[in-house]
Design a protein around this motif. Structure first.
Motif, PDB file in Angstrom:
ATOM      1  N   THR A 289      42.987  38.887  28.539  1.00  0.00           N
ATOM      2  CA  THR A 289      41.903  39.077  29.510  1.00  0.00           C
ATOM      3  C   THR A 289      41.833  40.533  29.951  1.00  0.00           C
ATOM      4  O   THR A 289      40.749  41.128  29.997  1.00  0.00           O
ATOM      5  N   ALA A 290      42.995  41.112  30.251  1.00  0.00           N
ATOM      6  CA  ALA A 290      43.020  42.510  30.704  1.00  0.00           C
ATOM      7  C   ALA A 290      42.491  43.431  29.613  1.00  0.00           C
ATOM      8  O   ALA A 290      41.747  44.386  29.887  1.00  0.00           O
ATOM      9  N   THR A 291      42.849  43.156  28.354  1.00  0.00           N
ATOM     10  CA  THR A 291      42.384  44.012  27.255  1.00  0.00           C
ATOM     11  C   THR A 291      40.873  43.912  27.084  1.00  0.00           C
ATOM     12  O   THR A 291      40.175  44.921  26.947  1.00  0.00           O
ATOM     13  N   ILE A 292      40.354  42.677  27.086  1.00  0.00           N
ATOM     14  CA  ILE A 292      38.902  42.511  26.898  1.00  0.00           C
ATOM     15  C   ILE A 292      38.154  43.153  28.070  1.00  0.00           C
ATOM     16  O   ILE A 292      37.132  43.841  27.869  1.00  0.00           O
ATOM     17  N   ASP A 293      38.657  42.984  29.297  1.00  0.00           N
ATOM     18  CA  ASP A 293      38.023  43.618  30.454  1.00  0.00           C
ATOM     19  C   ASP A 293      38.070  45.147  30.340  1.00  0.00           C
ATOM     20  O   ASP A 293      37.087  45.829  30.641  1.00  0.00           O
ATOM     21  N   ALA A 294      39.210  45.676  29.875  1.00  0.00           N
ATOM     22  CA  ALA A 294      39.329  47.133  29.707  1.00  0.00           C
ATOM     23  C   ALA A 294      38.342  47.632  28.652  1.00  0.00           C
ATOM     24  O   ALA A 294      37.716  48.683  28.801  1.00  0.00           O
ATOM     25  N   LEU A 295      38.196  46.863  27.591  1.00  0.00           N
ATOM     26  CA  LEU A 295      37.225  47.207  26.547  1.00  0.00           C
ATOM     27  C   LEU A 295      35.810  47.258  27.118  1.00  0.00           C
ATOM     28  O   LEU A 295      35.049  48.197  26.843  1.00  0.00           O
ATOM     29  N   ALA A 296      35.477  46.242  27.920  1.00  0.00           N
ATOM     30  CA  ALA A 296      34.135  46.180  28.505  1.00  0.00           C
ATOM     31  C   ALA A 296      33.890  47.396  29.393  1.00  0.00           C
ATOM     32  O   ALA A 296      32.827  48.033  29.316  1.00  0.00           O
ATOM     33  N   ARG A 297      34.888  47.737  30.224  1.00  0.00           N
ATOM     34  CA  ARG A 297      34.745  48.929  31.087  1.00  0.00           C
ATOM     35  C   ARG A 297      34.644  50.184  30.235  1.00  0.00           C
ATOM     36  O   ARG A 297      33.854  51.086  30.513  1.00  0.00           O
ATOM     37  N   GLY A 298      35.469  50.256  29.174  1.00  0.00           N
ATOM     38  CA  GLY A 298      35.440  51.417  28.289  1.00  0.00           C
ATOM     39  C   GLY A 298      34.072  51.621  27.654  1.00  0.00           C
ATOM     40  O   GLY A 298      33.566  52.747  27.574  1.00  0.00           O
ATOM     41  N   VAL A 299      33.458  50.533  27.222  1.00  0.00           N
ATOM     42  CA  VAL A 299      32.130  50.645  26.613  1.00  0.00           C
ATOM     43  C   VAL A 299      31.131  51.147  27.649  1.00  0.00           C
ATOM     44  O   VAL A 299      30.303  52.019  27.363  1.00  0.00           O
ATOM     45  N   ALA A 300      31.223  50.613  28.868  1.00  0.00           N
ATOM     46  CA  ALA A 300      30.305  51.035  29.935  1.00  0.00           C
ATOM     47  C   ALA A 300      30.450  52.531  30.202  1.00  0.00           C
ATOM     48  O   ALA A 300      29.484  53.211  30.557  1.00  0.00           O
ATOM     49  N   GLN A 301      31.681  53.062  30.007  1.00  0.00           N
ATOM     50  CA  GLN A 301      31.928  54.494  30.236  1.00  0.00           C
ATOM     51  C   GLN A 301      31.810  55.324  28.965  1.00  0.00           C
ATOM     52  O   GLN A 301      32.244  56.478  28.936  1.00  0.00           O
ATOM     53  N   GLN A 302      31.280  54.702  27.893  1.00  0.00           N
ATOM     54  CA  GLN A 302      31.080  55.424  26.620  1.00  0.00           C
ATOM     55  C   GLN A 302      32.382  55.925  26.010  1.00  0.00           C
ATOM     56  O   GLN A 302      32.373  56.916  25.264  1.00  0.00           O
TER      57      GLN A 302
END
Lengths: 427, 427
Positions: A289-302
Motif C-alpha cells: 500500500t505504501a509503495t503504490i501510494d508513493a508511486l501515485a504521489r510521485g506521478v502527481a509530482q512528475q
C-alpha cells in the motif's frame, strides 16, 4: 450452466429491482421500456417485490389520455443487508438498507499471522454484531449476509477452496460462520463481489457485456455478460490474473510463469519499479500500500521514475486488457479495486493508449475503458448484493413452489432445517 | 446485449428444436425434463414448431397409468437449409434437410488472385444453384441460406467489415449476394459457424459453457456460454488468435506481436517446424495444407522432427488454452477445423499435458478437452444453422406480433419489401 425457466425468472427479477433502485419512483410502463420485458412480466415481478416488502406503492402519475399509472419505489427500510469483505489485513463489514445506503460500518484489523479460520471468523462475527447494533435494526430485518473471501470459492458448498495468501485449502467457512451468525449466509470472492456491485450499481448497470478488471494484490477480470455475472462451471471464472502475458516470464505463485498478475498486481508493480530503479525511495519493500501510494504521489509530482513505472505497468496492463477486448468484445471495461483507485487517471491514460496500440479495431471501437464510479468499498457493496440476490432467489423456493433444480448458493433454506441449528445472533 | 423477453423466447425455441433434432421421436414431457423448461412453455414452443412445419406429430407412447403422451419428431422434409463456406481457396455449399442431413454439395475453387467480391459472389451463386438442382428441392422449400466469410462481420448490416487475407474492407456482401440469390440470407464468420454447429449438433449440445477452439490458417475461440453463442457488442467476440501469448513475440498481420495465432495457426506451425529444422522435407513453404498433412504423417511414423514440432505447437496451444480455462471456467473445450482434424490425437495429447501444467486446479478439474465430433464440414453445417435460427427467429416477426427491438441478423423481412427487389433464383 444451462439456463432454466427459473434462472430466467430470477434474472428478470434482478433486472426489475435494479431499475427500481436506480430510478425510484417509477411506473410498470417505464420498467418495461427500460428492461425490454413485457408489461405483463413486469407486473408479475413488481407484484412479487411488493409482496416481499422490498418495494412500495407510492402514488400515481398522469399518463396523457390514459389511466393514471401506479408508481413504485424501493422500500429502503424494508430490510437490511450486510456485506463482509474479508481481506488479507482487515475485515470490513457494512450494513445497508434496501436502497443500498450504508447504515453502519465496522473494521477489524487482521494482524500478520492471525490467519487461522477461527480467528478470521471471530473478527467477522464481532464486526457483524457491531454494525447491527450501530444501525439499530432488529435481527429480524436482516435479510442476509454476503461474505467475500479471497481466492477460489465453492459457492454452493460455502467452502473457501483455496486462498493462496493464507494457504487455506477447503475451509468450510460458511459452516464456521453459521455457528456465530444467525442470518442467511452467502459466500463468494472479491472479484465476483466487485463485478456484481458494478452490475447493480456501477458502470455495468444497464449495459451489455462488461468486464471488471480488479487490481489489487491479486488480479482478476469479472465477466458481466448479458446483464449477469459469468461464474463458469465451478464458480472460478475470471482468473485473468493467471493468464499468460509473457510465455516463460516472471514466476507466479500459482506455479505458472508469465501470468498477468506478476506484472500488474501490486507486487508485480513493485517489481516493475525495482527493475527501473532498484534503490528507489518510492519502494517500501514490505508494504504494498505504501509503495503504490508513493508511486501515485510521485506521478502527481512528475517524478520521472514514478512516471516510467506507471507507464510500464500501463503497457503490461493494456496488453492484457486488449486480450479481453479481442476475446470478449465488451461494451465497457471497468478498472476497480485499490490499486486502480490509487493510480487513477494517469494509469487509465497509459492503459487506453496501450489498448489502442494492441487491440483489433472493431472491438476497440466498441469498448469504453473507465475507472469504477462506485465511491464506497465495492467488495462490501457486492457482498451485500449477494445477500439481496439470495433473498430474491428464495422467492421461488416458497413451500408449494416446484423444487429448484439446483441450489441458489445461499443458505436460506437452512434456517428452517433443525438438523443444522445455529446459535444465537452475534453478540 | 441485454436479453429481452423475445431473446429468451427465441433461445428457448432453439433449445427445444435442438433437443427434438437430437432425439426424435420425443414427448413434451421428455423435452421439459431435458431442457429444464416448464411443460407449459414446452407445449407452446412445440405448437409453434408444428405450425411452422418443422416438426410433426408421430403418434403416442404409453405413460405408466397416465394418458398416452403425444410424440413429435423433426420433419426432415419440412424445408431445406443451405450453408455456404467461403474460404480463401474455395467456396463450399451444402444443402441440408431439417434433420441436417446433407442432400447436396458443391465445391468451387477460388484461384489465387480471384478475390474481388463479385468473383467470389459468382462462385457462391453458381454453387447454390447447383445444390438446389442436385437435391431436387423447389426454391419455395429453401428456408434460408447461411453464409460464412472469414474475418470480422457486421451481421445485422450483412457487411464483411474486414477479411485480412483478401484485404476486404466494408464489402456489402449480403447485398451483392441478394442480387443473385432469392432466399433469406444470413452472414457471419467461420468461427461463429463452427461454434453454432457444436452448440446444435456437436460437443457443446446440452452442455454448459463451452469454448470451440478453431485451428486453421487463422485461429479463434468461439464462446458458447449458457447454451448460446457469445457474440459480444459488435459480433467480434472470439478473436482469441489475437490475444498475447508472448509479449513482444512474433509479428502478427494484425499489427500486434506475440499473438496466439502466430504460434498455432497453420503458418505459425510452419514457423515452429522451420525453427526446429529449416530444411525439413516436411516443409512445403507455399502450401499450408501439404505441410500440415506431412507433419501428421511424420508424427504417425515417429519422425523426430515432426514429433518435436507438434510438441512445441501443443505447448503453445496448451498455454493459450489454459488462459481460456482460467478466464472462463468452461465445461468443455473443443478443438475444431482442419488443422485440428489433421493433427488429431497426437496434438490433443500434447495440449492436455500442457494445460495440466499451466491451468489452475479448480477450473482444470471441471474442463474436458476434446476433438470436434462433427464428421462433416462444420462451417457449412453452422452456416446452415444460422439459416435455421433465422427461420425460427422470424416467427416472432409475423404481422401482428410486436415489432422486434433489434434486427435478427437475417434478411427475411426483405423478401416482402418491394423497394429492395431481387433477381431470379440462381441459375
Amino acid at each position: 450452466m444451462k439456463r432454466t425457466s427459473r434462472d430466467i425468472r430470477t434474472a428478470n427479477r434482478y433486472e426489475v429491482l435494479r431499475q427500481i433502485i436506480a430510478e425510484s419512483p417509477t411506473s410498470r410502463q417505464e420498467l418495461a421500456a427500460a428492461t425490454g420485458l413485457s408489461l405483463a412480466t413486469v407486473a408479475t415481478l413488481v407484484g412479487e417485490l411488493l409482496e416481499l416488502g422490498m418495494i412500495t406503492e407510492v402514488g400515481f402519475e398522469d399518463s396523457a389520455g390514459g389511466r393514471p399509472r401506479g408508481l413504485v419505489a424501493v422500500n429502503a427500510s424494508g430490510g437490511a443487508l450486510i456485506g463482509v469483505d474479508i481481506a488479507e489485513t482487515y475485515v470490513r463489514v457494512e450494513l445497508f438498507d434496501l436502497a443500498l445506503n450504508v447504515l453502519g460500518r465496522a473494521d477489524e484489523d487482521v494482524r500478520p499471522g492471525e490467519n487461522r479460520p477461527e480467528q478470521v471468523v471471530a473478527h467477522v462475527a464481532a464486526a457483524v454484531g457491531s454494525v447491527v447494533a450501530q444501525a439499530g435494526v432488529t435481527g429480524a430485518r436482516v435479510l442476509g449476509v454476503g461474505v467475500s473471501v479471497p481466492g477460489q470459492v465453492d459457492r454452493e458448498g460455502g467452502v473457501s477452496v483455496y486462498a493462496p495468501n493464507w494457504d487455506w485449502h477447503d475451509v468450510p467457512l460458511l459452516d464456521l460462520l453459521a455457528a456465530h451468525i444467525a442470518y442467511p449466509l452467502h459466500l463468494d470472492n472479491p472479484l465476483h463481489a466487485c463485478t456484481v456491485a458494478e452490475l447493480w450499481f456501477g458502470a455495468a448497470r444497464g449495459r451489455g457485456d462488461a468486464v471488471v478488471v480488479n487490481l489489487g494484490t491479486g488480479v482478476g477480470a469479472g465477466l458481466a455478460l448479458g446483464g449477469e455475472l459469468h461464474r463458469g462451471t465451478t464458480n472460478s471464472a475470471g482468473e485473468w490474473g493467471h493468464t499468460t502475458l509473457v510465455l516463460d516470464g516472471r514466476l507466479c505463485h500459482c506455479g505458472n510463469s508469465g501470468c498477468v498478475e506478476t506484472y500488474v498486481g501490486a507486487p508485480g508493480i513493485m517489481l516493475n519499479l525495482r527493475e527501473l530503479s532498484p534503490g528507489s525511495p518510492l519502494l517500501h519493500p514490505e508494504d504494498q500500500t505504501a509503495t503504490i501510494d508513493a508511486l501515485a504521489r510521485g506521478v502527481a509530482q512528475q517524478d520521472p521514475v514514478a512516471v516510467k513505472a506507471v507507464q510500464n505497468t500501463g503497457r503490461y496492463l493494456g496488453a492484457g486488457i486488449s486480450d479481453l477486448v479481442n476475446l470478449l468484445n465488451p461494451e465497457v471495461i471497468v478498472l476497480s479495486s485499490w490499486v486502480a483507485s490509487a493510480l487513477g487517471e494517469p494509469l487509465l491514460a497509459e492503459v487506453r493508449e496501450a489498448v489502442a496500440r494492441h487491440a483489433l479495431k472493431r472491438p476497440l471501437a466498441a469498448t469504453e475503458i473507465i475507472l469504477s464510479p462506485i465511491p464506497t468499498d465495492p467488495v462490501c457493496l457486492g457482498a451485500a448484493t449477494f445477500a439481496l440476490e439470495g433473498a430474491l432467489s428464495s422467492v421461488s423456493q416458497k413451500p408449494g413452489s416446484p423444487s429448484p433444480k439446483k441450489t441458489t448458493g445461499g443458505r436460506t433454506a437452512r434456517r428452517t432445517t433443525p438438523a443444522r441449528s445455529r446459535t444465537a445472533p452475534p453478540s
